[in-house]
Design a protein around this motif. Structure first.
Motif, PDB file in Angstrom:
ATOM      1  N   LEU A   2       0.947  -1.230   0.165  1.00 40.30           N
ATOM      2  CA  LEU A   2       0.057  -0.060   0.139  1.00 40.30           C
ATOM      3  C   LEU A   2       1.004   1.313  -0.039  1.00 40.30           C
ATOM      4  O   LEU A   2       1.759   1.424   0.860  1.00 40.30           O
ATOM      5  CB  LEU A   2      -0.905  -0.100   1.075  1.00 40.30           C
ATOM      6  CG  LEU A   2      -1.782   1.240   1.383  1.00 40.30           C
ATOM      7  CD1 LEU A   2      -2.841   1.327   0.241  1.00 40.30           C
ATOM      8  CD2 LEU A   2      -2.447   1.190   2.807  1.00 40.30           C
ATOM      9  N   LEU A  32      -1.250   2.069  10.535  1.00 40.97           N
ATOM     10  CA  LEU A  32      -1.386   0.405   9.881  1.00 40.97           C
ATOM     11  C   LEU A  32      -0.051  -0.114  10.381  1.00 40.97           C
ATOM     12  O   LEU A  32       0.181  -1.112   9.531  1.00 40.97           O
ATOM     13  CB  LEU A  32      -1.739   0.753   8.530  1.00 40.97           C
ATOM     14  CG  LEU A  32      -2.978   1.561   8.199  1.00 40.97           C
ATOM     15  CD1 LEU A  32      -3.328   1.154   6.685  1.00 40.97           C
ATOM     16  CD2 LEU A  32      -4.189   0.687   8.754  1.00 40.97           C
ATOM     17  N   LYS A  35      -0.167  -4.385  11.100  1.00 39.99           N
ATOM     18  CA  LYS A  35      -1.210  -4.849  10.235  1.00 39.99           C
ATOM     19  C   LYS A  35      -0.816  -6.042   9.276  1.00 39.99           C
ATOM     20  O   LYS A  35      -1.530  -6.557   8.465  1.00 39.99           O
ATOM     21  CB  LYS A  35      -2.316  -4.037   9.531  1.00 39.99           C
ATOM     22  CG  LYS A  35      -2.832  -3.060  10.611  1.00 39.99           C
ATOM     23  CD  LYS A  35      -3.305  -3.423  11.923  1.00 39.99           C
ATOM     24  CE  LYS A  35      -3.822  -2.419  12.620  1.00 39.99           C
ATOM     25  NZ  LYS A  35      -4.351  -3.180  13.953  1.00 39.99           N
ATOM     26  N   ILE A  37       1.082  -5.056   6.526  1.00 39.52           N
ATOM     27  CA  ILE A  37       1.001  -4.672   5.294  1.00 39.52           C
ATOM     28  C   ILE A  37       2.558  -4.118   4.984  1.00 39.52           C
ATOM     29  O   ILE A  37       2.973  -3.242   5.705  1.00 39.52           O
ATOM     30  CB  ILE A  37      -0.085  -3.549   4.953  1.00 39.52           C
ATOM     31  CG1 ILE A  37      -1.385  -3.919   5.730  1.00 39.52           C
ATOM     32  CG2 ILE A  37      -0.394  -3.263   3.828  1.00 39.52           C
ATOM     33  CD1 ILE A  37      -2.399  -2.909   5.874  1.00 39.52           C
ATOM     34  N   ILE A  39       4.019  -1.284   3.503  1.00 39.99           N
ATOM     35  CA  ILE A  39       3.610   0.269   3.355  1.00 39.99           C
ATOM     36  C   ILE A  39       4.899   1.125   3.013  1.00 39.99           C
ATOM     37  O   ILE A  39       5.644   1.033   3.522  1.00 39.99           O
ATOM     38  CB  ILE A  39       3.117   0.804   4.636  1.00 39.99           C
ATOM     39  CG1 ILE A  39       1.846   0.090   4.846  1.00 39.99           C
ATOM     40  CG2 ILE A  39       2.487   2.054   4.424  1.00 39.99           C
ATOM     41  CD1 ILE A  39       1.170   0.444   6.297  1.00 39.99           C
ATOM     42  N   TRP A 220      -7.154   0.147   4.279  1.00 39.01           N
ATOM     43  CA  TRP A 220      -6.567  -1.197   4.583  1.00 39.01           C
ATOM     44  C   TRP A 220      -7.675  -2.548   4.244  1.00 39.01           C
ATOM     45  O   TRP A 220      -7.532  -3.445   3.743  1.00 39.01           O
ATOM     46  CB  TRP A 220      -6.361  -1.186   6.168  1.00 39.01           C
ATOM     47  CG  TRP A 220      -6.159  -2.442   6.778  1.00 39.01           C
ATOM     48  CD1 TRP A 220      -5.674  -3.667   6.028  1.00 39.01           C
ATOM     49  CD2 TRP A 220      -6.432  -2.805   7.982  1.00 39.01           C
ATOM     50  NE1 TRP A 220      -5.237  -4.627   7.048  1.00 39.01           N
ATOM     51  CE2 TRP A 220      -5.995  -4.395   8.495  1.00 39.01           C
ATOM     52  CE3 TRP A 220      -7.116  -2.197   9.115  1.00 39.01           C
ATOM     53  CZ2 TRP A 220      -6.329  -4.754   9.689  1.00 39.01           C
ATOM     54  CZ3 TRP A 220      -7.117  -2.760  10.519  1.00 39.01           C
ATOM     55  CH2 TRP A 220      -6.949  -4.036  10.354  1.00 39.01           C
ATOM     56  N   LYS A 221      -8.921  -2.094   4.895  1.00 35.91           N
ATOM     57  CA  LYS A 221     -10.079  -3.200   4.641  1.00 35.91           C
ATOM     58  C   LYS A 221     -10.596  -3.302   3.251  1.00 35.91           C
ATOM     59  O   LYS A 221     -11.025  -4.530   2.875  1.00 35.91           O
ATOM     60  CB  LYS A 221     -11.152  -2.767   5.596  1.00 35.91           C
ATOM     61  CG  LYS A 221     -10.714  -2.958   7.095  1.00 35.91           C
ATOM     62  CD  LYS A 221     -10.513  -4.360   7.413  1.00 35.91           C
ATOM     63  CE  LYS A 221      -9.801  -4.661   8.852  1.00 35.91           C
ATOM     64  NZ  LYS A 221      -9.786  -5.978   9.053  1.00 35.91           N
ATOM     65  N   VAL A 224      -6.715  -3.620   0.451  1.00 40.94           N
ATOM     66  CA  VAL A 224      -6.032  -5.071   0.979  1.00 40.94           C
ATOM     67  C   VAL A 224      -6.915  -6.091   1.326  1.00 40.94           C
ATOM     68  O   VAL A 224      -6.487  -7.226   0.843  1.00 40.94           O
ATOM     69  CB  VAL A 224      -5.135  -4.607   2.199  1.00 40.94           C
ATOM     70  CG1 VAL A 224      -4.029  -5.961   2.518  1.00 40.94           C
ATOM     71  CG2 VAL A 224      -4.124  -3.406   1.739  1.00 40.94           C
ATOM     72  N   GLU A 225      -7.882  -6.065   2.130  1.00 40.55           N
ATOM     73  CA  GLU A 225      -8.540  -7.202   2.572  1.00 40.55           C
ATOM     74  C   GLU A 225      -9.804  -7.444   1.780  1.00 40.55           C
ATOM     75  O   GLU A 225     -10.562  -8.388   1.988  1.00 40.55           O
ATOM     76  CB  GLU A 225      -8.792  -7.238   4.142  1.00 40.55           C
ATOM     77  CG  GLU A 225      -7.635  -7.221   4.873  1.00 40.55           C
ATOM     78  CD  GLU A 225      -8.021  -7.557   6.403  1.00 40.55           C
ATOM     79  OE1 GLU A 225      -9.104  -7.578   6.658  1.00 40.55           O
ATOM     80  OE2 GLU A 225      -6.888  -7.820   7.100  1.00 40.55           O
TER      81      GLU A 225
END
Length: 394
Positions: A2, A32, A35, A37, A39, A220-221, A224-225
């Motif tokens: 991200l 974040l 999490k 990720i 970044i 993020w949600k 990414v998810e």
């Protein structure tokens, strides 16, 4: 991966005392940080704060692709978290940035122009510039903005946020539009429908950066998810509650410990406060302006009845007192400022309690023993100004 693009600023607040290097993009990146990720942070920061940024990149585990500038870091200076900040060190000329990445969280900046090209992009236009005006491109675009930004970008200044959201979704060619509306929560526009996302109750409210956190968690949600926008916004709202209560970064998991607030169509707030001195009057005026900005219906004796003095007749005094009591009976909440043990304010609190009204007491520099009569009887006591305004609006 991200990629987070946006402002990295020095933030100062006078009361409560606070001074940190954050800004939207850096705060989102740190939020974040735990999490799982990868970044990358892009933006600019002044030379005097570059080492602080390097330290935070190691602490929170992100890739630092920030440009070190010879100019001073832009500074936001707040009196309280709810007051409009003074902004310092703005450059005479903006630097133009270009970012090409698959997944992008893009915060509008006041010191730089930026053109992004991405597959999934979440855009938070904090500089009041529409995504289409930035010449950026996205295959999948979500725009997250507050009520004021939505009105400015849509060039509509009415309160029909449903119509404004639909208009922005079409004009910006966005897959998702989220309009945040302060204490009333957020509205998510997706497909051909919309849904209200509630605010979640906290014991304390720290508002600086809360919007940054919402956009970060949504990105993020959603990106990414791959949650749908409604689920992503609901999770973001809960995470904002965690941040507002703790100021903790990286974000902690809420475990659903916060209760959703059911927004009222009309929330009537009565301001009980002394207004004898200039400082008293300025404070009451600030409280009233903020409560109105939060879309409350407000009764302020100082504003709505005027000032009484030794020349005021007994008839006028009686009329003012009777009107005060009537307005307390009509209100949903009384926001009381305990300052100097003003007898009038204490009487108003007692009358409101007797009428079963919800009472928020803002009490600074008070001993616990002085407040024992107000505890456990439908009163909430706080020494924090921002918290008092939010709780009165819930």
């Amino acid at each position: 991966m991200l990629t987070v693009v946006g402002g990295i600023y020095l933030e100062n607040c006078f009361t409560p005392i606070y001074s940190e290097l954050f800004g939207s993009a850096l705060r989102a990146t740190c939020a974040l940080g735990n999490k799982g990720i990868d970044i990358e942070l892009k933006g600019t920061v002044g030379k005097e704060h570059f080492n602080d940024l390097v330290y935070k990149s190691k602490l929170y585990g992100f890739t630092n692709s920030v440009i070190e500038s010879d100019l001073k870091t832009v500074e936001f200076s707040y009196f309280t978290p709810l007051t409009k900040p003074n902004i310092y060190n703005l450059p005479d000329k903006k630097e133009h940035l270009k970012v090409n990445a698959d997944n992008i969280l893009y915060y509008g900046m006041i010191e730089n122009d930026c053109e992004v090209v991405g597959n999934y992009v979440v855009y938070d236009p904090q500089n009041h510039i529409a995504f289409t005006e930035t010449k950026s491109k996205a295959q999948h675009l979500a725009i997250i903005l507050n009520k004021n930004e939505a009105q400015m970008i849509s060039k509509r200044y009415d309160d029909d946020l449903i119509d404004i959201g639909k208009q922005l979704k079409k004009s910006e060619n966005a897959e998702v539009v989220v309009i945040k509306n302060g204490a009333k929560g957020a509205i998510v526009f997706y497909n051909d429908s919309y849904e209200i996302i509630p605010v979640f109750e906290t014991h304390k409210v720290w508002s600086i950066g809360s919007g940054d956190v919402f956009s970060a968690v949504f990105a993020w949600k959603w990106i990414v998810e791959k949650l749908n926008p409604i689920e992503a916004a609901m999770f973001a709202s809960k995470s904002v509650a965690d941040f507002c209560e703790t100021q903790q970064l990286p974000l902690v998991d809420s475990n659903n410990r916060h209760n959703p607030i059911v927004s009222k169509d009309i929330n009537r707030v009565y301001i009980a406060s002394p207004f004898f001195t200039v400082s008293d009057k300025l404070f009451v005026n600030e409280i009233r302006n903020l409560l109105i900005e939060f879309e409350n219906e407000v009764f302020s004796p100082m504003h709505d009845l005027g000032l009484l003095d030794d020349k005021t007749s007994k008839t006028q005094m009686d009329e003012a007192r009777n009107r005060d009591l009537l307005e307390i009976e009509k209100c949903d909440t009384i926001l009381a400022v305990l300052s100097g043990n003003d007898p009038g304010t204490i009487f108003e609190i007692g009358y409101a309690i007797a009428k079963g009204k919800r009472v928020i007491i803002l009490a600074e520099n008070y001993k616990e023993a002085d407040l024992f009569m107000f505890k456990d009887i439908n009163c909430e006591i706080t020494e924090d100004f921002t918290t008092a305004i939010y709780k009165s609006s819930w």
